[in-house]
Each structure stands twice: as structure tokens, then as C-alpha cells.
Design a protein around this motif. Sequence first.
Motif, PDB file in Angstrom:
ATOM      1  N   ASP A  66     -45.207   6.025 -14.107  1.00  0.00           N
ATOM      2  CA  ASP A  66     -43.872   5.494 -14.387  1.00  0.00           C
ATOM      3  C   ASP A  66     -43.926   4.202 -15.190  1.00  0.00           C
ATOM      4  OD1 ASP A  66     -42.630   7.578 -13.149  1.00  0.00           O
ATOM      5  OD2 ASP A  66     -41.644   6.389 -11.595  1.00  0.00           O
ATOM      6  N   TYR A  67     -44.857   3.312 -14.839  1.00  0.00           N
ATOM      7  CA  TYR A  67     -44.904   2.035 -15.548  1.00  0.00           C
ATOM      8  C   TYR A  67     -45.349   2.239 -16.998  1.00  0.00           C
ATOM      9  CZ  TYR A  67     -50.008   1.441 -15.608  1.00  0.00           C
ATOM     10  OH  TYR A  67     -51.349   1.581 -15.859  1.00  0.00           O
ATOM     11  N   LEU A  69     -44.547   4.982 -18.856  1.00  0.00           N
ATOM     12  CA  LEU A  69     -43.350   5.447 -19.546  1.00  0.00           C
ATOM     13  C   LEU A  69     -42.435   4.265 -19.866  1.00  0.00           C
ATOM     14  CD1 LEU A  69     -42.422   8.654 -17.501  1.00  0.00           C
ATOM     15  CD2 LEU A  69     -43.180   8.575 -19.878  1.00  0.00           C
ATOM     16  N   LEU A  70     -42.285   3.388 -18.884  1.00  0.00           N
ATOM     17  CA  LEU A  70     -41.447   2.213 -19.090  1.00  0.00           C
ATOM     18  C   LEU A  70     -42.031   1.311 -20.169  1.00  0.00           C
ATOM     19  CD1 LEU A  70     -38.977   0.642 -18.197  1.00  0.00           C
ATOM     20  CD2 LEU A  70     -40.342  -0.359 -16.355  1.00  0.00           C
ATOM     21  N   ALA A  87     -43.379  -4.364 -18.021  1.00  0.00           N
ATOM     22  CA  ALA A  87     -43.142  -3.085 -17.348  1.00  0.00           C
ATOM     23  C   ALA A  87     -43.541  -3.170 -15.882  1.00  0.00           C
ATOM     24  CB  ALA A  87     -43.930  -1.977 -18.059  1.00  0.00           C
ATOM     25  N   MET A  91     -41.102  -2.766 -12.611  1.00  0.00           N
ATOM     26  CA  MET A  91     -41.409  -1.783 -11.568  1.00  0.00           C
ATOM     27  C   MET A  91     -41.526  -2.452 -10.200  1.00  0.00           C
ATOM     28  SD  MET A  91     -41.519   1.337 -12.732  1.00  0.00           S
ATOM     29  CE  MET A  91     -42.512   2.142 -11.488  1.00  0.00           C
ATOM     30  N   SER A  96     -38.968   1.905  -9.267  1.00  0.00           N
ATOM     31  CA  SER A  96     -39.197   3.172  -9.964  1.00  0.00           C
ATOM     32  C   SER A  96     -38.604   3.101 -11.362  1.00  0.00           C
ATOM     33  CB  SER A  96     -38.552   4.342  -9.206  1.00  0.00           C
ATOM     34  OG  SER A  96     -37.133   4.288  -9.329  1.00  0.00           O
ATOM     35  N   PHE A  97     -38.979   4.076 -12.191  1.00  0.00           N
ATOM     36  CA  PHE A  97     -38.439   4.146 -13.551  1.00  0.00           C
ATOM     37  C   PHE A  97     -36.924   4.336 -13.509  1.00  0.00           C
ATOM     38  CE2 PHE A  97     -37.153   6.333 -17.397  1.00  0.00           C
ATOM     39  CZ  PHE A  97     -37.856   5.671 -18.393  1.00  0.00           C
ATOM     40  N   THR A 100     -35.026   1.304 -12.500  1.00  0.00           N
ATOM     41  CA  THR A 100     -35.096   0.264 -13.524  1.00  0.00           C
ATOM     42  C   THR A 100     -34.072   0.507 -14.630  1.00  0.00           C
ATOM     43  OG1 THR A 100     -37.447  -0.133 -13.103  1.00  0.00           O
ATOM     44  CG2 THR A 100     -36.584  -0.889 -15.199  1.00  0.00           C
ATOM     45  N   LEU A 122     -33.133  -0.047 -22.219  1.00  0.00           N
ATOM     46  CA  LEU A 122     -32.985   0.619 -20.928  1.00  0.00           C
ATOM     47  C   LEU A 122     -31.663   1.368 -20.844  1.00  0.00           C
ATOM     48  CD1 LEU A 122     -34.348  -2.194 -18.562  1.00  0.00           C
ATOM     49  CD2 LEU A 122     -35.562  -0.175 -19.412  1.00  0.00           C
TER      50      LEU A 122
END
Length: 264
Positions: A66-67, A69-70, A87, A91, A96-97, A100, A122
Motif C-alpha cells: 500500500d505504501y 502505491l501511495l 508515503a 500510512m 491504509s491506502f 489516506t 489524493l
Amino acid sequence: MGKLTGLSEANLAFDLPPGIAPRPSRPPPPRRKDQTSDTEPEAGPEGHRKRLRDKLLRAGPEALADYELLEMLLFLALPRVDTKPLAKRLMARFGSFGRTVSAPEPELRGVEGAGDAVIAALRLARATALKLMAEEVREAPVLNNWERLIDYLSAALARESVEQFRILFLDSRNRLLADEAQARGTVNHTPVYPREVVKRALELGATALILVHNHPSGDPTPSRADREMTAEVKAAAATLGIVVHDHLIIGNGRHLSFRREGLL
């Protein structure tokens, strides 16, 4: 012909014309700090970004944490900044993504490094996801596409910090004509006016409605006010031949259907 051994520039000098010394061998030039060989991985932020892009294209988004992807999303907002620390801070703050990209703006601004560009990126990610989900809901009659509808409404409403009342306007084939937010309220109340609901349904040519609102507390249990409002909207719509199919309350990871609970 015999094999030659022990040859060097020194003992081959007799082959050169008189007065010309052999050229000394030179070491290869030193490599610049920003130069890499064909076999060495690129170093620094640009190399890290390239590795993440290659991983995404080669193995798909499922291969990324997830981090990560962010982090890649933040590339768009901060093209010259190492986004990995930011990122990880996001998180750590939101967990979580999904939380966020759905976090309220004031809370995002409380994270070091999250300015206008980051918040815009975002918001864009969340809007894109909701657009895709809404298009999937529109592709088939809503009542035959229930799981996708719940997924879409949960993504749109589950993390809202105040109550929001929405209406899904349906045509005679129960296809989605429009999904509109009618009102926003406080953490536990949203004013709803049945006359305005019916008026909008007539403007759109809708023959059926699904009422939707969220409970920021996460508990989708309907209140007395929720039940009374639903009965009022149903009665006002019925006078003009408009059907209220359901009233959905969206909580955090849970939802309640008035029709399935026998409340409609």
C-alpha cells in the motif's frame, strides 16, 4: 611456426620506427557519480522510481505494498522529491491506502509534507476510483447489481465525517439516471425535505428511488428520525407514482437495508 611467449611492449619496441617510443597504456577514465553501467541498478530517487514503475508494469499493482502505491501516486504531485518518507508518514497516520485518499483535508494538512499538490493528487485518485465504480453500477439494472452498488456507496460514504443524504434516481428499467447528494448535515443529523426529493425525481423523469445516507459513527442502526423521514418520503413519492425501493444506511464496513429489515 613456433608459439610466442613473454611478449610485451618493451620487447616489441624493435618493430617500431627509430625514435618512436611505444604508447604507454592508460587506465580507463573514472566513472562519474551519476553514471551507471548496463548491468548495475540506477541509484538514488530516480532509480528507485524506475524500479517501482518496472515492478508495477511487470507484476501488476497486486505486487506493490500500500505504501508503494501511495508513493507512486505522490510522484505526480512531487516530481522532484523522494516521496517514500511522506508515503510512510501518511500510512502511519491513517492506516491504509483507502483511508489516506479519503482523509479529510484538515487532517491531511497535519502531516508534514502534505500540501496542496499532495491533497489534489489524493483527491484525484479517490474521484477516479468512484467514477469507475459508478460506471460499473450504471451498466446493469441497479437491483441486479446489488453488490457493486454497496461497494460504490461504501467507498463514497463510509469515511465521511458528517452525515450525507444521497438519492439514486432510477428509470422504469431500474437503471441509474443520477446519483445526487441532496444534503450534508452534522455528525448525527441531516435535514431532508420530501417535497424537494419528489420535485427532483420529476425533473429527471425517475420512476423509482433508493435513499442512502451514512452514519459517521460506523453503526448503521436506523434512528427514529431515519424511520420517520423514510415514511414521509415514501408517502410523498407514492402520490406521484414514484416507488421507493429501499433506504440504505452506510456504516464503517457495515450497511443496513430498510427493505431487508422489513422497515419499508
